[in-house]
Enzyme design. Structure first.
Site, mmCIF file in Angstrom:
data_model
loop_
_atom_site.group_PDB
_atom_site.id
_atom_site.type_symbol
_atom_site.label_atom_id
_atom_site.label_comp_id
_atom_site.label_asym_id
_atom_site.label_seq_id
_atom_site.Cartn_x
_atom_site.Cartn_y
_atom_site.Cartn_z
ATOM 1 N N HIS A 1 14.097 0.615 -4.592
ATOM 2 C CA HIS A 1 14.665 -0.609 -5.168
ATOM 3 C C HIS A 1 14.967 -0.360 -6.639
ATOM 4 O O HIS A 1 14.065 -0.067 -7.418
ATOM 5 C CB HIS A 1 13.696 -1.788 -5.003
ATOM 6 C CG HIS A 1 13.726 -2.381 -3.625
ATOM 7 N ND1 HIS A 1 13.682 -3.727 -3.396
ATOM 8 C CD2 HIS A 1 13.836 -1.800 -2.411
ATOM 9 C CE1 HIS A 1 13.752 -3.955 -2.086
ATOM 10 N NE2 HIS A 1 13.831 -2.788 -1.471
ATOM 11 N N TYR B 1 12.130 -13.315 -7.025
ATOM 12 C CA TYR B 1 11.018 -14.075 -7.616
ATOM 13 C C TYR B 1 11.591 -15.414 -8.080
ATOM 14 O O TYR B 1 12.525 -15.422 -8.895
ATOM 15 C CB TYR B 1 10.439 -13.338 -8.818
ATOM 16 C CG TYR B 1 9.637 -12.092 -8.466
ATOM 17 C CD1 TYR B 1 8.266 -12.177 -8.236
ATOM 18 C CD2 TYR B 1 10.233 -10.840 -8.383
ATOM 19 C CE1 TYR B 1 7.517 -11.039 -7.928
ATOM 20 C CE2 TYR B 1 9.500 -9.697 -8.073
ATOM 21 C CZ TYR B 1 8.139 -9.808 -7.848
ATOM 22 O OH TYR B 1 7.404 -8.687 -7.547
ATOM 23 N N PRO C 1 -1.202 -11.495 -7.901
ATOM 24 C CA PRO C 1 -0.247 -10.581 -7.275
ATOM 25 C C PRO C 1 1.147 -10.557 -7.890
ATOM 26 O O PRO C 1 1.901 -9.621 -7.629
ATOM 27 C CB PRO C 1 -0.186 -11.069 -5.823
ATOM 28 C CG PRO C 1 -0.706 -12.462 -5.840
ATOM 29 C CD PRO C 1 -1.664 -12.547 -6.981
ATOM 30 N N LYS D 1 0.905 -5.483 -9.072
ATOM 31 C CA LYS D 1 0.198 -4.453 -9.836
ATOM 32 C C LYS D 1 -1.159 -4.055 -9.251
ATOM 33 O O LYS D 1 -1.786 -3.100 -9.715
ATOM 34 C CB LYS D 1 -0.014 -4.926 -11.292
ATOM 35 C CG LYS D 1 1.265 -4.941 -12.097
ATOM 36 C CD LYS D 1 1.740 -3.535 -12.434
ATOM 37 C CE LYS D 1 3.196 -3.464 -12.803
ATOM 38 N NZ LYS D 1 4.056 -2.800 -11.836
ATOM 39 N N TYR E 1 7.301 -3.436 -14.878
ATOM 40 C CA TYR E 1 7.435 -3.589 -13.424
ATOM 41 C C TYR E 1 7.482 -2.240 -12.727
ATOM 42 O O TYR E 1 6.820 -2.034 -11.701
ATOM 43 C CB TYR E 1 8.695 -4.421 -13.084
ATOM 44 C CG TYR E 1 8.677 -4.916 -11.660
ATOM 45 C CD1 TYR E 1 8.167 -6.174 -11.347
ATOM 46 C CD2 TYR E 1 9.122 -4.116 -10.616
ATOM 47 C CE1 TYR E 1 8.118 -6.618 -10.034
ATOM 48 C CE2 TYR E 1 9.072 -4.546 -9.303
ATOM 49 C CZ TYR E 1 8.571 -5.799 -9.016
ATOM 50 O OH TYR E 1 8.511 -6.230 -7.719
HETATM 51 P P1 FAD Z 1 -9.727 -2.697 -1.091
HETATM 52 O O1 FAD Z 1 -8.380 -2.603 -0.496
HETATM 53 O O2 FAD Z 1 -10.379 -4.035 -1.179
HETATM 54 O O3 FAD Z 1 -10.655 -1.701 -0.278
HETATM 55 C C1 FAD Z 1 -12.066 -1.685 -0.437
HETATM 56 C C2 FAD Z 1 -12.689 -1.195 0.836
HETATM 57 O O4 FAD Z 1 -14.099 -1.144 0.651
HETATM 58 C C3 FAD Z 1 -12.436 -2.131 2.011
HETATM 59 O O5 FAD Z 1 -11.920 -1.401 3.107
HETATM 60 C C4 FAD Z 1 -13.802 -2.750 2.293
HETATM 61 O O6 FAD Z 1 -13.977 -3.038 3.679
HETATM 62 C C5 FAD Z 1 -14.737 -1.677 1.790
HETATM 63 N N1 FAD Z 1 -16.049 -2.180 1.389
HETATM 64 C C6 FAD Z 1 -16.352 -3.343 0.764
HETATM 65 N N2 FAD Z 1 -17.666 -3.445 0.555
HETATM 66 C C7 FAD Z 1 -18.221 -2.311 1.044
HETATM 67 C C8 FAD Z 1 -19.555 -1.849 1.122
HETATM 68 N N3 FAD Z 1 -20.572 -2.570 0.646
HETATM 69 N N4 FAD Z 1 -19.777 -0.647 1.698
HETATM 70 C C9 FAD Z 1 -18.745 0.106 2.192
HETATM 71 N N5 FAD Z 1 -17.449 -0.322 2.151
HETATM 72 C C10 FAD Z 1 -17.201 -1.502 1.575
HETATM 73 N N6 FAD Z 1 -1.608 -6.188 -4.499
HETATM 74 C C11 FAD Z 1 -0.313 -6.079 -4.730
HETATM 75 O O7 FAD Z 1 0.057 -5.230 -5.560
HETATM 76 N N7 FAD Z 1 0.582 -6.890 -4.069
HETATM 77 C C12 FAD Z 1 0.178 -7.810 -3.116
HETATM 78 O O8 FAD Z 1 0.988 -8.489 -2.508
HETATM 79 C C13 FAD Z 1 -1.167 -7.959 -2.845
HETATM 80 N N8 FAD Z 1 -1.629 -8.862 -1.943
HETATM 81 C C14 FAD Z 1 -2.986 -8.961 -1.727
HETATM 82 C C15 FAD Z 1 -3.484 -9.885 -0.815
HETATM 83 C C16 FAD Z 1 -4.879 -10.014 -0.595
HETATM 84 C C17 FAD Z 1 -5.403 -11.033 0.404
HETATM 85 C C18 FAD Z 1 -5.767 -9.182 -1.320
HETATM 86 C C19 FAD Z 1 -7.280 -9.303 -1.113
HETATM 87 C C20 FAD Z 1 -5.261 -8.260 -2.225
HETATM 88 C C21 FAD Z 1 -3.869 -8.145 -2.440
HETATM 89 N N9 FAD Z 1 -3.329 -7.222 -3.331
HETATM 90 C C22 FAD Z 1 -2.033 -7.114 -3.571
HETATM 91 C C23 FAD Z 1 -4.163 -6.328 -4.064
HETATM 92 C C24 FAD Z 1 -4.211 -4.962 -3.412
HETATM 93 O O9 FAD Z 1 -4.171 -5.102 -2.019
HETATM 94 C C25 FAD Z 1 -5.485 -4.328 -3.907
HETATM 95 O O10 FAD Z 1 -5.367 -4.133 -5.306
HETATM 96 C C26 FAD Z 1 -5.802 -3.011 -3.216
HETATM 97 O O11 FAD Z 1 -6.144 -3.245 -1.865
HETATM 98 C C27 FAD Z 1 -6.975 -2.337 -3.917
HETATM 99 O O12 FAD Z 1 -7.424 -1.268 -3.143
HETATM 100 P P2 FAD Z 1 -8.962 -0.859 -3.175
HETATM 101 O O13 FAD Z 1 -9.044 0.309 -2.257
HETATM 102 O O14 FAD Z 1 -9.398 -0.727 -4.582
HETATM 103 O O15 FAD Z 1 -9.744 -2.105 -2.585
HETATM 104 C C1 DHB Z 2 4.885 -8.168 -2.578
HETATM 105 C C2 DHB Z 2 3.819 -8.737 -3.187
HETATM 106 C C3 DHB Z 2 3.853 -8.984 -4.532
HETATM 107 O O1 DHB Z 2 2.798 -9.531 -5.150
HETATM 108 C C4 DHB Z 2 4.958 -8.693 -5.294
HETATM 109 O O2 DHB Z 2 4.971 -8.982 -6.609
HETATM 110 C C5 DHB Z 2 6.024 -8.099 -4.685
HETATM 111 C C6 DHB Z 2 5.994 -7.836 -3.315
HETATM 112 C C7 DHB Z 2 4.856 -7.919 -1.117
HETATM 113 O O3 DHB Z 2 3.818 -8.161 -0.482
HETATM 114 O O4 DHB Z 2 5.867 -7.494 -0.571
#
Ligand code: FAD
Ligand code: DHB
Length: 389
Positions: A72, A200, A292, A296, A384
């Site tokens: 994009h 957006y 979100p 980021k 961005y």
């Molecule tokens: P996580 O993805 O949370 O992974 C952590 C892992 O650790 C999980 O699999 C969990 O099961 C495991 N865990 C937890 N506790 C324990 C424990 N005690 N022992 C062992 N394992 C454990 N970011 C964006 O940029 N755009 C988005 O649209 C967006 N939408 C999101 C929607 C939701 C509902 C959420 C919650 C987050 C969203 N995010 C989004 C943020 C993005 O998904 C996260 O920043 C990203 O998943 C971070 O990755 P991580 O591996 O650090 O954490």
């Molecule tokens: C998506 C989520 C976001 O928070 C964003 O800023 C752009 C795209 C997505 O889930 O596609």
């Protein structure tokens, strides 16, 4: 069991770290509380910065991303009846890639499995021990067995609700938090995206975002009450509300269909300082959360992983401790910039319950300035597409 790095959490941070360490000859074990199927069922981020796609290449897991990801070069922003485009490629020389977090995680699991990487699923009662000594270890229970893992270092990649951050004594960590008074209701539907680029929207009725995963899979979000429940929103109610928040031309061409996923995400800004204690290093959502808006979350997790794998590599390759000693300061410098951008973009695009007419006019004036001023557009586009590591 013994390993060099015990990784708590098998989400994108933990898996990417494990794979990058593997490529650099460093052994790790991943402990994940859930099943692999559960981790892969979570629909989350969709927009990847170049830093993350470069890390996927370094990790040797970018074949599908290169074949199936969508480049994009810009995004659309609308307010009132105005719509304008931020041209990332022209403003910064860079672009972003649309490729779902689910697919990133799937590719990383495949690579870890192909390399014989050790992973423990459904790990219960994960506990970190002797973190402030030279010989930390981790215990847990899985499949009815008690497991002990002796290691040199522990990476806390276990998300916001994980156990790692809370292992740092409360007196030694500072937590900075802002909770926003609304959520995002998101749906996934097997319909063509309303536009080839993301939209957006700052509307009188609240924020909306039109995003996608591929040519026949759309992801849409609307700002909702923090107390709403996804099942209280029928698909028709969602589509009606989305149509009211996007420009008429897009509302008229929007293709709707049944949702195949519907969920509500709360919006929060959060940072834990420091991001390390003794032999424990926090990565990703374990240490920080962004709202979100601006996508980021996953990308900031990736920049932590970048600093940490390089620091560990330097330590094992030449005994150089400077990277691991400076990890928290280096990671936080970039985290705070992502926090600022996500907070700014969220503040600009949403309706706040206590917003005055003056506050609203300020949003509109700032959007008009952004529409007309190349310097403002460049600043936004640089954030961005992703600030350099
Ligand atoms: P996580 O993805 O949370 O992974 C952590 C892992 O650790 C999980 O699999 C969990 O099961 C495991 N865990 C937890 N506790 C324990 C424990 N005690 N022992 C062992 N394992 C454990 N970011 C964006 O940029 N755009 C988005 O649209 C967006 N939408 C999101 C929607 C939701 C509902 C959420 C919650 C987050 C969203 N995010 C989004 C943020 C993005 O998904 C996260 O920043 C990203 O998943 C971070 O990755 P991580 O591996 O650090 O954490
Ligand atoms: C998506 C989520 C976001 O928070 C964003 O800023 C752009 C795209 C997505 O889930 O596609």
């Amino acid at each position: 069991m013994r390993t060099q790095v015990a990784i708590i959490g098998g989400g994108p941070s933990g898996l990417l770290l494990s794979q990058l360490l593997h490529v650099h000859g460093i052994d790790s074990i991943v402990l994940e509380r859930r099943t692999k199927g559960h981790v892969l069922s979570r629909i989350r981020a969709g927009v990847l910065e170049r830093g993350l796609t470069d890390l996927m290449a370094t990790a040797g897991v970018d074949a599908r991303l290169r074949a199936e990801g969508f480049r994009h070069d810009g995004t659309l922003i609308t307010y009132g009846d105005r719509i304008f485009r931020l041209d990332f490629a022209d403003l910064t020389g860079h672009s972003v890639t649309v490729y779902g977090q689910t697919e990133v995680t799937r590719d990383l699991y495949a690579a870890r499995e192909a390399a014989g990487g050790r992973m423990v699923f459904e790990a219960e009662d994960v506990t970190l021990h002797d973190v402030d000594s030279d010989r930390p270890h981790v215990t847990c229970r899985a499949n009815g067995d008690d497991i002990r893992i002796d290691c040199d270092f522990i990476a806390g990649c276990d998300g916001f609700h994980g156990v790692s951050r809370r292992t740092i004594p409360a007196a030694l960590r500072q937590e900075h938090e802002k909770v926003y008074p609304f959520g995002w209701l998101g749906i996934l539907s097997e319909t063509p995206p309303v536009d080839p680029e993301l939209i957006y929207a700052n509307s009188e009725r609240g924020f909306a975002l039109c995003s996608m995963r591929n040519a026949n899979l759309s992801r849409y979000y609307i700002q909702c009450d923090a107390t709403d429940r996804p099942d209280a929103w029928s698909d028709d109610a969602f589509w009606d509300e989305l149509r009211r928040r996007i420009p008429r031309a897009q509302a008229e061409t929007l293709v709707t269909g049944p949702s195949i996923e519907k969920s509500i995400a709360p919006l929060r800004s959060f940072v834990c300082e420091p991001m390390q204690w003794g032999r424990l290093f926090l990565c990703g959502d374990a240490a920080h959360i962004v709202p979100p808006t601006g996508a980021k979350g996953l990308n900031t997790a990736a920049s932590d992983v970048n600093y940490l794998y390089r620091a560990l590599h330097r330590f094992y390759a030449d005994g150089d401790k400077s990277g691991i000693d400076g990890y928290s300061a280096q990671a936080l410098a970039r985290v705070w910039k992502a926090e600022r951008f996500s907070w700014w973009f969220s503040s600009l695009m949403h309706r706040f319950p206590d917003q005055t007419s003056f506050d609203h006019k300020m949003q509109l004036a700032e959007l008009a300035f952004l529409e007309s001023n190349r310097a403002a557009q460049t600043a936004m586009a640089e954030n961005y597409v992703g600030l350099p590591y």
